[in-house]
Scaffold this active site. Sequence first.
Site, PDB file in Angstrom:
ATOM      1  N   THR A  15      68.277   8.948  89.075  1.00 30.31           N
ATOM      2  CA  THR A  15      67.536   8.078  88.504  1.00 30.31           C
ATOM      3  C   THR A  15      65.964   8.611  88.310  1.00 30.31           C
ATOM      4  O   THR A  15      65.436   9.552  88.890  1.00 30.31           O
ATOM      5  CB  THR A  15      67.542   6.823  89.491  1.00 30.31           C
ATOM      6  N   ASP A  16      65.264   7.653  87.582  1.00 30.48           N
ATOM      7  CA  ASP A  16      63.684   8.080  87.377  1.00 30.48           C
ATOM      8  C   ASP A  16      62.822   6.965  88.360  1.00 30.48           C
ATOM      9  O   ASP A  16      63.558   5.992  89.119  1.00 30.48           O
ATOM     10  CB  ASP A  16      63.497   7.881  85.959  1.00 30.48           C
ATOM     11  N   GLN A  17      61.796   6.852  88.185  1.00 28.77           N
ATOM     12  CA  GLN A  17      60.836   6.126  88.896  1.00 28.77           C
ATOM     13  C   GLN A  17      61.082   4.360  88.892  1.00 28.77           C
ATOM     14  O   GLN A  17      60.868   3.701  89.610  1.00 28.77           O
ATOM     15  CB  GLN A  17      59.268   6.370  88.663  1.00 28.77           C
ATOM     16  N   MET A  18      61.720   4.312  87.628  1.00 27.59           N
ATOM     17  CA  MET A  18      62.141   2.972  87.239  1.00 27.59           C
ATOM     18  C   MET A  18      63.513   2.559  87.962  1.00 27.59           C
ATOM     19  O   MET A  18      63.712   1.416  87.754  1.00 27.59           O
ATOM     20  CB  MET A  18      62.043   2.579  85.805  1.00 27.59           C
ATOM     21  N   VAL A  20      66.262   3.449  86.923  1.00 23.89           N
ATOM     22  CA  VAL A  20      67.335   3.765  85.920  1.00 23.89           C
ATOM     23  C   VAL A  20      67.627   5.178  85.630  1.00 23.89           C
ATOM     24  O   VAL A  20      66.943   6.097  85.962  1.00 23.89           O
ATOM     25  CB  VAL A  20      67.040   2.987  84.537  1.00 23.89           C
TER      26      VAL A  20
END
Length: 143
Positions: A15-18, A20
């Site tokens: 996942t990324d910082q968001m 997702v």
Amino acid sequence: MFISEKQIEVRYAETDQMGVVYHANYIIWCEIGRSQLVKDLGFEYAQLERDGFLSPVLDFSVQYKAAMRYGQTATIRTWIESHSRLRTTYGYEILHEDGTVAATATSVHTLVKKENFRPIALSKISPEWEAAYVANARKKADK
């Protein structure tokens, strides 16, 4: 048309910082799906490489529909969209647990000799594998 399915648990590292799944991971999942399809059809890609052949990607296209998140389970559905003498197009759907489509994709591959990267027909290497691809392709190739 045969459709292979493979489930993947979304890991936090994907996942990324968001929160997702990072977009490039969908491409990795498609490759996992393609390997599973080959296995489900009774063949082994690693053996193809040991025999001196590679299947490089010529094109990859992905459409993102609904984000996946950490803790979910993705189902990767993979099939042979079309197969011709020197090119195979694979189709993919990545689904949420409820069946919602997270992404769709296609990849186009060719087959080459490892030593010189010259294209070679699958039928010359493995008539059985060729027959399985022809029999299971969604779209029949033009000769």
